[in-house]
Design an enzyme around this catalytic site. Structure first.
Site, short mmCIF file in Angstrom:
data_model
loop_
_atom_site.label_atom_id
_atom_site.label_comp_id
_atom_site.label_asym_id
_atom_site.label_seq_id
_atom_site.Cartn_x
_atom_site.Cartn_y
_atom_site.Cartn_z
N HIS A 1 0.83 -1.20 0.00
CA HIS A 1 0.00 0.00 0.00
C HIS A 1 0.87 1.26 0.00
O HIS A 1 0.36 2.36 0.14
CB HIS A 1 -0.93 0.01 1.22
CG HIS A 1 -2.02 -1.01 1.14
ND1 HIS A 1 -3.36 -0.68 1.04
CD2 HIS A 1 -1.98 -2.37 1.15
CE1 HIS A 1 -4.09 -1.79 0.99
NE2 HIS A 1 -3.27 -2.82 1.06
N ASN A 2 2.17 1.07 -0.15
CA ASN A 2 3.13 2.18 -0.18
C ASN A 2 3.26 2.66 -1.63
O ASN A 2 3.81 1.95 -2.48
CB ASN A 2 4.48 1.71 0.37
CG ASN A 2 5.55 2.79 0.37
OD1 ASN A 2 5.68 3.56 -0.58
ND2 ASN A 2 6.33 2.82 1.43
N GLU A 3 2.75 3.85 -1.92
CA GLU A 3 2.71 4.33 -3.30
C GLU A 3 4.10 4.48 -3.90
O GLU A 3 4.32 4.27 -5.09
CB GLU A 3 1.96 5.66 -3.38
CG GLU A 3 0.47 5.52 -3.12
CD GLU A 3 -0.27 6.85 -3.26
OE1 GLU A 3 0.34 7.83 -3.74
OE2 GLU A 3 -1.45 6.90 -2.90
N GLY A 4 5.08 4.87 -3.07
CA GLY A 4 6.45 5.01 -3.57
C GLY A 4 7.02 3.68 -4.03
O GLY A 4 7.62 3.58 -5.10
N LYS A 5 6.81 2.64 -3.21
CA LYS A 5 7.29 1.31 -3.59
C LYS A 5 6.58 0.81 -4.85
O LYS A 5 7.21 0.26 -5.75
CB LYS A 5 7.03 0.31 -2.45
CG LYS A 5 8.02 0.35 -1.32
CD LYS A 5 7.75 -0.79 -0.36
CE LYS A 5 8.68 -0.75 0.83
NZ LYS A 5 8.41 -1.85 1.77
N ASP B 1 9.89 -6.21 1.23
CA ASP B 1 10.10 -5.71 2.58
C ASP B 1 11.50 -5.12 2.61
O ASP B 1 12.47 -5.81 2.28
CB ASP B 1 9.94 -6.80 3.64
CG ASP B 1 9.70 -6.18 5.01
OD1 ASP B 1 8.67 -5.50 5.18
OD2 ASP B 1 10.54 -6.36 5.92
N GLY C 1 10.68 7.50 1.84
CA GLY C 1 11.31 6.86 3.00
C GLY C 1 12.51 7.66 3.49
O GLY C 1 12.44 8.88 3.67
N ASP D 1 15.28 8.10 1.83
CA ASP D 1 16.15 8.41 0.68
C ASP D 1 16.90 9.73 0.83
O ASP D 1 18.05 9.85 0.40
CB ASP D 1 15.33 8.44 -0.61
CG ASP D 1 14.97 7.06 -1.12
OD1 ASP D 1 15.45 6.06 -0.55
OD2 ASP D 1 14.21 6.98 -2.11
#
EC number: 3.6.1.66
Length: 209
Positions: free
Chosen positions: A24-28, A84, A169, A171
């Site tokens: 559910h992490n849009e960046g990932k 993960d 995150g 970064d």
């Protein structure tokens, strides 16, 4: 690498078609879509399918990735890919590690998470080591329970204050060894080629695509 049992097993190939990105992490999701683009895979995120997020009870990156991938594959009926990943800081005994998102509190606020890392380092004095590395474990699961997993890593140094608006995150406070810009400053396409996620993806592509 097969996630089933102790016996070596043949790597299962991933066929073109729908693949659930168990995040559910849009960046990932954005990074994974970009990495999968050339291979005839049709990615759809767990959020788009309204799949709930399982509780991450594993004690390693691989265990949590496997748990999320199996959960999404079982609920959706499609192969599922879970990531993960996290930041491991040498001077913090590997923390935040598998709890990287949780250091940002209930809202997963990574500005707060970066401040927490910096605060913990500052408590150890000006000469503390700022060495750190990112880890990414990818687990690819099928509805029948078969799992393949791959783990990537990139080493670097933490800077403060954070720099750059790209990435997500931690970064903006991480500079890869040999570089001068943070992952938050470099072009996203450049990051896709050198990151911990890219390392794991190159292994996955070579094995299953």
């Amino acid at each position: 690498m097969s996630g089933e049992g102790d016996q070596p097993q043949a790597i299962r190939k991933l066929k073109p078609g729908t693949l659930v990105i168990a995040s559910h992490n849009e960046g990932k999701v954005r990074e994974i879509r970009a990495l999968l683009g050339p291979y005839g895979i049709e990615p759809i995120s767990a959020a788009e399918l309204d799949l709930p997020e399982p509780e991450e009870t594993g004690t390693t990156f691989v265990a949590n990735a496997e748990l999320k991938a199996l959960y999404a594959a079982d609920l959706s009926g499609f192969p599922a890919l879970a990531d993960d990943s996290g930041l491991c800081v040498d001077a913090l005994n590997g923390d935040p590690g598998i709890f990287s998102a949780r250091w940002g509190g209930p809202e997963k606020n990574f500005v707060l998470a970066m401040e927490s890392v910096e605060s913990n380092l500052a408590e150890q004095g000006p000469d503390v080591s700022r060495a750190a590395h990112f880890v990414c474990a990818l687990a690819l699961a099928w509805p029948d329970g078969h799992v393949e997993w791959f783990e990537g890593r990139v080493d670097g140094t933490l800077v403060w204050p954070p720099r750059g608006e790209n990435g997500f995150g931690y970064d903006a406070m991480f500079v890869r060894d040999g570089d001068t810009q943070t992952f938050g400053e470099i072009d996203p396409d450049a990051k896709h080629a050198i990151s911990h996620r890219a390392d794991a993806f190159q292994q996955l592509v070579a094995a299953v695509l």
